[in-house]
Design a protein around this motif. Structure first.
Motif, PDB file in Angstrom:
ATOM      1  N   MET A  75       1.097 -60.584  30.352  1.00  0.00           N
ATOM      2  CA  MET A  75      -0.138 -59.862  30.612  1.00  0.00           C
ATOM      3  C   MET A  75      -1.313 -60.664  30.057  1.00  0.00           C
ATOM      4  SD  MET A  75      -0.327 -56.920  27.664  1.00  0.00           S
ATOM      5  CE  MET A  75      -1.945 -56.465  28.235  1.00  0.00           C
ATOM      6  N   PRO A 131      -0.696 -57.911  41.105  1.00  0.00           N
ATOM      7  CA  PRO A 131      -0.654 -57.573  39.678  1.00  0.00           C
ATOM      8  C   PRO A 131      -1.054 -56.115  39.446  1.00  0.00           C
ATOM      9  CG  PRO A 131      -2.587 -58.892  40.178  1.00  0.00           C
ATOM     10  CD  PRO A 131      -1.766 -58.869  41.428  1.00  0.00           C
ATOM     11  N   SER A 183      -6.550 -54.709  30.972  1.00  0.00           N
ATOM     12  CA  SER A 183      -5.257 -55.371  30.781  1.00  0.00           C
ATOM     13  C   SER A 183      -4.675 -55.636  32.162  1.00  0.00           C
ATOM     14  CB  SER A 183      -4.313 -54.510  29.943  1.00  0.00           C
ATOM     15  OG  SER A 183      -4.083 -53.268  30.584  1.00  0.00           O
ATOM     16  N   ILE A 184      -4.204 -56.868  32.363  1.00  0.00           N
ATOM     17  CA  ILE A 184      -3.679 -57.295  33.662  1.00  0.00           C
ATOM     18  C   ILE A 184      -2.219 -57.671  33.464  1.00  0.00           C
ATOM     19  CG2 ILE A 184      -3.951 -58.922  35.570  1.00  0.00           C
ATOM     20  CD1 ILE A 184      -6.862 -59.323  34.676  1.00  0.00           C
ATOM     21  N   TRP A 185      -1.323 -56.929  34.121  1.00  0.00           N
ATOM     22  CA  TRP A 185       0.116 -57.145  34.003  1.00  0.00           C
ATOM     23  C   TRP A 185       0.635 -57.862  35.238  1.00  0.00           C
ATOM     24  CZ3 TRP A 185       2.838 -55.306  29.666  1.00  0.00           C
ATOM     25  CH2 TRP A 185       2.111 -54.467  28.816  1.00  0.00           C
ATOM     26  N   ASP A 245      -4.914 -59.729  28.277  1.00  0.00           N
ATOM     27  CA  ASP A 245      -5.598 -58.606  27.639  1.00  0.00           C
ATOM     28  C   ASP A 245      -6.947 -59.080  27.115  1.00  0.00           C
ATOM     29  OD1 ASP A 245      -5.649 -55.898  26.761  1.00  0.00           O
ATOM     30  OD2 ASP A 245      -5.400 -56.650  24.714  1.00  0.00           O
ATOM     31  N   TYR A 277       6.427 -53.334  29.113  1.00  0.00           N
ATOM     32  CA  TYR A 277       5.741 -52.474  30.076  1.00  0.00           C
ATOM     33  C   TYR A 277       6.670 -51.332  30.468  1.00  0.00           C
ATOM     34  CZ  TYR A 277       3.285 -50.980  34.296  1.00  0.00           C
ATOM     35  OH  TYR A 277       2.625 -50.244  35.240  1.00  0.00           O
ATOM     36  N   HIS A 291      -0.983 -48.127  27.633  1.00  0.00           N
ATOM     37  CA  HIS A 291      -2.167 -48.190  28.469  1.00  0.00           C
ATOM     38  C   HIS A 291      -3.363 -47.487  27.855  1.00  0.00           C
ATOM     39  CE1 HIS A 291       0.719 -49.704  31.218  1.00  0.00           C
ATOM     40  NE2 HIS A 291       1.332 -48.544  31.346  1.00  0.00           N
ATOM     41  N   GLN A 344       2.866 -61.394  25.747  1.00  0.00           N
ATOM     42  CA  GLN A 344       4.130 -60.925  26.314  1.00  0.00           C
ATOM     43  C   GLN A 344       4.404 -59.558  25.699  1.00  0.00           C
ATOM     44  OE1 GLN A 344       7.470 -63.525  25.706  1.00  0.00           O
ATOM     45  NE2 GLN A 344       8.979 -61.983  26.321  1.00  0.00           N
ATOM     46  N   GLN A 345       4.367 -58.497  26.549  1.00  0.00           N
ATOM     47  CA  GLN A 345       4.468 -57.128  26.054  1.00  0.00           C
ATOM     48  C   GLN A 345       5.513 -56.360  26.858  1.00  0.00           C
ATOM     49  OE1 GLN A 345       3.046 -55.711  23.525  1.00  0.00           O
ATOM     50  NE2 GLN A 345       1.110 -56.729  23.042  1.00  0.00           N
TER      51      GLN A 345
END
Length: 425
Positions: A69, A100, A88-90, A71, A57, A187, A54-55
């Protein structure tokens, strides 16, 4: 919040963060949280090299939001060698209705391939699968698998050549939004904790391998594989259809034989019936003629009972005489029975006379049996006699113009006499 705790598995961690309703609650709709949770669990199950986090963005307009995300790295097979591509997939706020957001995250010794077909200089991926995202049908696992395959056709990262210097970037983010993403530490962070296998250098790719030729060969191989699969399925279907047709052909052949036998049997029966019709027609005509000739004699009393029925041949004469004698012996035995009952005859004399009469009756019936067998042989010869030219004619054999006469108590097949109405045939 960083990666999920080592004490919690992915499922428990997702249940915890998605169920949080406090200030740190995630911006996903309640009706979409189940799909978010299930898609992420399927993704990390299929690709264990990805870690859920959990980040924060940062959007291109500068706003920030807490998102989920994945990672880590995705596998890429290039020229038979496996490479690990850091990604990385958000999951945006409107996921899964919105596709996504995926980035390629090069390490410090890698660079993004210039003018890549679906990766921009900031590392953002816009593959065909992402561009054609369909709500309700698309998912993270299929997206990751498709992206991995596309990376194998066109690798997005190269090893950094010696003395490489990055190109100058404009300073204004408003003029080029990708520049903001390129310098966004979220990123463009270092991925020293995920070190992929060394990628081929740009010099090697430029000199030894033509990417377009490689893509063409890969496309041909993929199309060939699909075509072979389609042909195999078509061949299996055609084989099954042919087997069914062969079974139907065998069944039709069997039915054809049955129908042919049935037609032959019907034709034979028809010929036999036609012969019977002709024979009955002849006999009916003869009977009509006889009635016309004898009706007047019957009225005037000119018919002689002794000459009304005459034997047609020697066998018929023997049969008639044997039958008459047998019936006379039957009457005599009957009279002896009555005499014994009336005490007009002693038992000793009765037994003596019965023994003598029975012996004589036995001989008469034996002779009648022989006569009947001989008449039966002549009758079969008449029916089986050929009618071709030069062969035996049927009218040369005594025909079946016989009538069966009643016999004694056990003699039922002798005494066959000729029908006097057909003596002139």
């Amino acid at each position: 919040m960083g990666p999920l705790s080592s004490q919690l598995g992915p499922e428990s961690w997702l249940r915890q963060v998605l169920g949080d309703q406090g200030q740190t609650r995630l911006p996903y709709n309640n009706d979409a949280k189940f799909a978010v949770r299930q898609h992420l669990l399927d993704l990390v199950s299929e690709f264990p090299t990805l870690v859920l986090k959990q980040q924060q963005y940062t959007h291109t307009n500068g706003s920030t939001v807490q998102l989920l995300m994945a990672d880590g790295t995705l596998p890429m097979y290039y020229q038979g060698v496996k490479y690990n591509i850091p990604v990385s997939i958000w999951l945006p706020e409107a996921y899964p209705r919105q596709q996504p957001i995926m980035y390629v995250v090069p390490t410090s010794d890698m660079i993004i391939k210039p003018q890549h077909s679906f990766v921009d200089p900031s590392g953002m991926v816009f593959s065909p699968y992402l561009r054609n995202w369909i709500y309700g049908r698309s998912n993270l696992v299929d997206m990751a698998q498709d992206t991995s395959m596309q990376f194998g056709h066109d690798p997005p990262l190269f090893s950094k050549p010696p003395n490489w210097a990055p190109p100058a970037q404009p300073s204004s983010t408003s003029q080029h939004p990708d520049t903001f993403l390129a310098h966004n530490p979220i990123h463009r962070r270092s991925c020293s904790n995920v070190r992929p296998t060394s990628l081929p250098t740009s010099a090697k790719l430029g000199v030894k391998n033509n990417l377009q030729e490689l893509f063409r060969k890969s496309a041909i191989a993929e199309l060939t594989k699909r075509l072979q699969g389609s042909l195999a399925r078509a061949n299996d279907a055609a084989t099954a259809d042919m087997d069914k047709l062969f079974e139907q052909q065998a069944e039709l052949t069997r039915r054809e034989r049955d129908i042919t036998r049935g037609v032959e049997s019907i034709q034979a029966e028809r010929h036999a019936l036609e012969g019977c019709v002709l024979e009955m027609s002849g006999k009916a005509a003869a009977l009509g003629k006889w009635l016309v000739e004898n009706e007047k004699k019957l009225v005037s009393g000119e018919v002689d009972a002794d000459t009304a029925i005459l034997p047609a041949d020697v066998l018929s004469k023997q049969a008639l005489e044997g039958q008459a004698e047998d019936l006379a012996l039957e009457d005599t035995l009957y009279s002896l029975d009555k005499a014994l009952q009336n005490n007009s005859l002693t038992p000793e004399l009765y037994i003596k006379q019965v023994r003598a009469l029975c012996g004589k009756q036995f001989m008469v019936r034996a002779l009648g049996r022989k006569v009947a067998n001989r008449q039966d042989q002549l009758r079969r010869a008449y029916h089986n006699a050929p009618t071709a030219a030069g062969s035996l004619r049927r009218d040369s054999v005594p025909g079946p113009s016989h009538v069966q006469m009643p016999q004694g108590d056990s003699w039922t097949s002798v005494g066959i006499l000729s029908n006097p109405l057909t003596q002139g045939r």
